[in-house]
Motif scaffolding. Structure first.
Motif, PDB file in Angstrom:
ATOM      1  N   SER A 136      -5.123   3.219   1.996  1.00 32.16           N
ATOM      2  CA  SER A 136      -4.999   2.968   0.553  1.00 32.16           C
ATOM      3  C   SER A 136      -5.113   1.472   0.252  1.00 32.16           C
ATOM      4  O   SER A 136      -4.984   0.631   1.142  1.00 32.16           O
ATOM      5  CB  SER A 136      -3.677   3.540   0.023  1.00 32.16           C
TER       6      SER A 136
ATOM      7  N   GLU B 178      -3.844   1.219   8.220  1.00 34.52           N
ATOM      8  CA  GLU B 178      -3.008   2.341   8.652  1.00 34.52           C
ATOM      9  C   GLU B 178      -3.227   3.586   7.795  1.00 34.52           C
ATOM     10  O   GLU B 178      -3.470   4.660   8.311  1.00 34.52           O
ATOM     11  CB  GLU B 178      -1.519   1.971   8.569  1.00 34.52           C
ATOM     12  N   CYS B 179      -3.093   3.410   6.460  1.00 32.23           N
ATOM     13  CA  CYS B 179      -3.115   4.587   5.592  1.00 32.23           C
ATOM     14  C   CYS B 179      -4.381   4.663   4.737  1.00 32.23           C
ATOM     15  O   CYS B 179      -4.614   5.651   4.052  1.00 32.23           O
ATOM     16  CB  CYS B 179      -1.877   4.625   4.704  1.00 32.23           C
TER      17      CYS B 179
ATOM     18  N   CYS C 181      -5.534  -0.990   3.479  1.00 30.50           N
ATOM     19  CA  CYS C 181      -4.661  -0.860   4.647  1.00 30.50           C
ATOM     20  C   CYS C 181      -5.352  -0.140   5.813  1.00 30.50           C
ATOM     21  O   CYS C 181      -5.936   0.928   5.638  1.00 30.50           O
ATOM     22  CB  CYS C 181      -3.399  -0.114   4.252  1.00 30.50           C
TER      23      CYS C 181
ATOM     24  N   CYS D 239       0.868  -1.170   0.000  1.00 28.81           N
ATOM     25  CA  CYS D 239       0.000   0.000   0.000  1.00 28.81           C
ATOM     26  C   CYS D 239       0.906   1.222   0.000  1.00 28.81           C
ATOM     27  O   CYS D 239       2.068   1.115  -0.335  1.00 28.81           O
ATOM     28  CB  CYS D 239      -0.897  -0.013   1.230  1.00 28.81           C
ATOM     29  N   LYS D 240       0.383   2.381   0.432  1.00 27.12           N
ATOM     30  CA  LYS D 240       1.240   3.568   0.439  1.00 27.12           C
ATOM     31  C   LYS D 240       2.245   3.555   1.593  1.00 27.12           C
ATOM     32  O   LYS D 240       3.223   4.278   1.579  1.00 27.12           O
ATOM     33  CB  LYS D 240       0.381   4.840   0.510  1.00 27.12           C
ATOM     34  N   CYS D 241       1.975   2.718   2.616  1.00 30.40           N
ATOM     35  CA  CYS D 241       2.846   2.807   3.799  1.00 30.40           C
ATOM     36  C   CYS D 241       3.607   1.534   4.135  1.00 30.40           C
ATOM     37  O   CYS D 241       4.542   1.562   4.917  1.00 30.40           O
ATOM     38  CB  CYS D 241       2.045   3.265   5.023  1.00 30.40           C
ATOM     39  N   GLN D 242       3.220   0.403   3.587  1.00 32.92           N
ATOM     40  CA  GLN D 242       3.943  -0.818   3.963  1.00 32.92           C
ATOM     41  C   GLN D 242       3.853  -1.909   2.896  1.00 32.92           C
ATOM     42  O   GLN D 242       3.077  -1.821   1.946  1.00 32.92           O
ATOM     43  CB  GLN D 242       3.425  -1.342   5.306  1.00 32.92           C
TER      44      GLN D 242
HETATM   45 ZN   LIG Z   1      -0.819   1.493   4.323  1.00 37.81          ZN
END
Ligand SMILES: [Zn+2]
Length: 167
Positions: free
Chosen positions: A136, A133-134, A131, A114-117
């Motif tokens: 996306s 978290e973010c 995700c 995704c955008k963060c992991q």
């Molecule tokens: Zn993410």
């Protein structure tokens, strides 16, 4: 032994260019830190720092001599390069272990990003491919290039290890 490029590279890594220049100027046999500083035109504190790094790596050792009259203690240093090959092999071995673990992980898993992991398929699926978290979406990651890079790196280190052994 220090003439060997691989050995030089190894020393450069642990004591830097300056340290390498210093020990290349040191003659065989026992020598005091003051003499090394004079020979290499380097500050005594810098020479001592390098000597202790080499000592910690079991490449340099010292004994002390006390002047009975003045009580002055002299440190006599000696280099023992017989350990260097072993240390280099150990380093190659550790690096190989680490790379093989990574390669196994890349080969056996399917990855999403995704955008963060970057996560395994199972983790992405557990989050419904979005995700937590973010926010996306997770997208499939083609890791073929990464696998090729890891394999090339492993090859390189294996060749390096062979060279150490036959040097
Ligand atoms: Zn993410």
């Amino acid at each position: 032994m220090l003439a060997h490029d691989m050995v030089k590279e190894y020393f450069r890594k642990i004591i830097g260019d300056e340290g390498l220049q210093i020990i290349m100027n040191v003659p065989d046999g026992e020598i005091t830190d003051e003499e090394i500083a004079r020979l290499s035109d380097t500050k005594l504190t810098q020479v001592r720092k390098i000597l202790y790094t080499l000592y910690e790596n079991r490449i340099a050792e010292y004994r002390t001599e006390r002047d009975d009259n003045s009580g002055w203690v002299t440190y006599l240093w000696r280099f023992d390069y017989s350990n260097v090959r072993k240390l280099m092999e150990e380093e190659a071995e550790n690096k190989l272990k680490e790379l093989r673990t990574r390669l196994d992980r890349e080969k056996s898993g399917v990855f999403y990003r995704c955008k963060c992991q970057r996560v395994l398929f199972e983790e992405a699926a557990a989050m419904d491919f979005r995700c937590d978290e973010c926010g996306s979406d997770f997208e499939y990651v083609d890791n073929k290039d990464l696998i090729r890079e890891l394999e090339a790196e492993i090859d390189k280190i294996e060749r390096w290890k062979e060279q150490i052994r036959s040097s």
